[in-house]
Design a protein around this motif. Structure first.
Motif, PDB file in Angstrom:
ATOM      1  N   ILE A  34      17.544  42.550  69.823  1.00  0.00           N
ATOM      2  CA  ILE A  34      16.627  43.615  69.395  1.00  0.00           C
ATOM      3  C   ILE A  34      15.269  43.021  69.019  1.00  0.00           C
ATOM      4  CG2 ILE A  34      16.215  45.297  67.557  1.00  0.00           C
ATOM      5  CD1 ILE A  34      19.234  45.921  67.674  1.00  0.00           C
ATOM      6  N   ASP A  35      15.283  41.897  68.297  1.00  0.00           N
ATOM      7  CA  ASP A  35      14.014  41.239  67.953  1.00  0.00           C
ATOM      8  C   ASP A  35      13.250  40.845  69.208  1.00  0.00           C
ATOM      9  OD1 ASP A  35      14.534  41.489  65.292  1.00  0.00           O
ATOM     10  OD2 ASP A  35      15.190  39.423  64.990  1.00  0.00           O
ATOM     11  N   TYR A  36      13.953  40.286  70.177  1.00  0.00           N
ATOM     12  CA  TYR A  36      13.323  39.862  71.432  1.00  0.00           C
ATOM     13  C   TYR A  36      12.744  41.060  72.169  1.00  0.00           C
ATOM     14  CZ  TYR A  36      12.883  37.822  76.089  1.00  0.00           C
ATOM     15  OH  TYR A  36      12.406  37.403  77.291  1.00  0.00           O
ATOM     16  N   TYR A  37      13.492  42.160  72.179  1.00  0.00           N
ATOM     17  CA  TYR A  37      13.026  43.372  72.859  1.00  0.00           C
ATOM     18  C   TYR A  37      11.713  43.866  72.246  1.00  0.00           C
ATOM     19  CZ  TYR A  37      12.693  48.281  74.113  1.00  0.00           C
ATOM     20  OH  TYR A  37      12.227  49.493  74.546  1.00  0.00           O
ATOM     21  N   PHE A  38      11.636  43.925  70.912  1.00  0.00           N
ATOM     22  CA  PHE A  38      10.427  44.426  70.275  1.00  0.00           C
ATOM     23  C   PHE A  38       9.255  43.468  70.448  1.00  0.00           C
ATOM     24  CE2 PHE A  38      13.325  47.349  68.007  1.00  0.00           C
ATOM     25  CZ  PHE A  38      12.682  48.519  68.347  1.00  0.00           C
ATOM     26  N   GLU A  43       4.081  42.743  73.230  1.00  0.00           N
ATOM     27  CA  GLU A  43       3.315  41.974  74.203  1.00  0.00           C
ATOM     28  C   GLU A  43       2.905  42.859  75.389  1.00  0.00           C
ATOM     29  OE1 GLU A  43       4.495  38.396  77.144  1.00  0.00           O
ATOM     30  OE2 GLU A  43       5.033  38.086  75.038  1.00  0.00           O
ATOM     31  N   TYR A  44       3.806  43.682  75.850  1.00  0.00           N
ATOM     32  CA  TYR A  44       3.522  44.596  76.965  1.00  0.00           C
ATOM     33  C   TYR A  44       2.432  45.598  76.583  1.00  0.00           C
ATOM     34  CZ  TYR A  44       4.226  48.304  80.390  1.00  0.00           C
ATOM     35  OH  TYR A  44       4.026  49.252  81.351  1.00  0.00           O
ATOM     36  N   GLN A  45       2.526  46.138  75.355  1.00  0.00           N
ATOM     37  CA  GLN A  45       1.525  47.120  74.921  1.00  0.00           C
ATOM     38  C   GLN A  45       0.151  46.476  74.794  1.00  0.00           C
ATOM     39  OE1 GLN A  45       3.346  48.664  71.386  1.00  0.00           O
ATOM     40  NE2 GLN A  45       4.499  50.221  72.507  1.00  0.00           N
ATOM     41  N   ASN A  47      -0.933  43.987  76.608  1.00  0.00           N
ATOM     42  CA  ASN A  47      -1.399  43.800  77.983  1.00  0.00           C
ATOM     43  C   ASN A  47      -1.886  45.121  78.569  1.00  0.00           C
ATOM     44  OD1 ASN A  47      -0.888  41.075  77.954  1.00  0.00           O
ATOM     45  ND2 ASN A  47       1.134  41.272  78.867  1.00  0.00           N
ATOM     46  N   GLN A  48      -1.235  46.216  78.229  1.00  0.00           N
ATOM     47  CA  GLN A  48      -1.656  47.528  78.734  1.00  0.00           C
ATOM     48  C   GLN A  48      -3.027  47.904  78.183  1.00  0.00           C
ATOM     49  OE1 GLN A  48       0.248  47.838  81.328  1.00  0.00           O
ATOM     50  NE2 GLN A  48       0.618  49.988  80.975  1.00  0.00           N
ATOM     51  N   LYS A  49      -3.293  47.577  76.915  1.00  0.00           N
ATOM     52  CA  LYS A  49      -4.602  47.884  76.320  1.00  0.00           C
ATOM     53  C   LYS A  49      -5.696  47.090  76.983  1.00  0.00           C
ATOM     54  CE  LYS A  49      -2.987  49.313  71.773  1.00  0.00           C
ATOM     55  NZ  LYS A  49      -2.908  48.996  70.362  1.00  0.00           N
ATOM     56  N   HIS A  50      -5.423  45.830  77.317  1.00  0.00           N
ATOM     57  CA  HIS A  50      -6.441  44.984  77.955  1.00  0.00           C
ATOM     58  C   HIS A  50      -6.739  45.462  79.370  1.00  0.00           C
ATOM     59  CE1 HIS A  50      -6.792  42.191  74.730  1.00  0.00           C
ATOM     60  NE2 HIS A  50      -5.512  41.872  74.745  1.00  0.00           N
ATOM     61  N   THR A  51      -5.774  46.000  80.058  1.00  0.00           N
ATOM     62  CA  THR A  51      -6.014  46.454  81.431  1.00  0.00           C
ATOM     63  C   THR A  51      -6.748  47.786  81.444  1.00  0.00           C
ATOM     64  OG1 THR A  51      -3.806  47.444  81.514  1.00  0.00           O
ATOM     65  CG2 THR A  51      -4.041  45.245  82.411  1.00  0.00           C
ATOM     66  N   GLU A  52      -6.638  48.578  80.391  1.00  0.00           N
ATOM     67  CA  GLU A  52      -7.318  49.870  80.342  1.00  0.00           C
ATOM     68  C   GLU A  52      -8.818  49.714  80.065  1.00  0.00           C
ATOM     69  OE1 GLU A  52      -5.328  52.191  77.458  1.00  0.00           O
ATOM     70  OE2 GLU A  52      -3.540  52.507  78.671  1.00  0.00           O
ATOM     71  N   ASP A  53      -9.193  48.637  79.389  1.00  0.00           N
ATOM     72  CA  ASP A  53     -10.611  48.440  79.011  1.00  0.00           C
ATOM     73  C   ASP A  53     -11.482  48.194  80.202  1.00  0.00           C
ATOM     74  OD1 ASP A  53      -9.972  48.855  76.453  1.00  0.00           O
ATOM     75  OD2 ASP A  53      -9.831  46.739  75.899  1.00  0.00           O
TER      76      ASP A  53
END
Length: 53
Positions: A34-38, A43-45, A47-53
């Motif tokens: 569960i810790d690894y998943y979060f 990390e994914y979120q 990366n998503q913010k950086h690609t939207e900019d």
């Protein structure tokens, strides 16, 4: 007769120890899984913010 009871008791003791170890191992994998998943989710979120900019 006491020898047979001792053997049954010993086998039950070994079975209980194996069961205890398996339960602890499962709890360990669940907790750290569960810790690894979060961590990966955050990390994914990021990366998503950086690609939207």
């Amino acid at each position: 007769m006491m020898g047979a009871n001792g053997a049954v008791l010993f086998s039950l003791l070994i079975y209980a120890a194996l069961l205890y170890g398996a339960v602890r191992l499962i709890k360990y994998f669940i907790r750290y899984g569960i810790d690894y998943y979060f961590e990966k989710l955050v990390e994914y979120q990021k990366n998503q913010k950086h690609t939207e900019d």
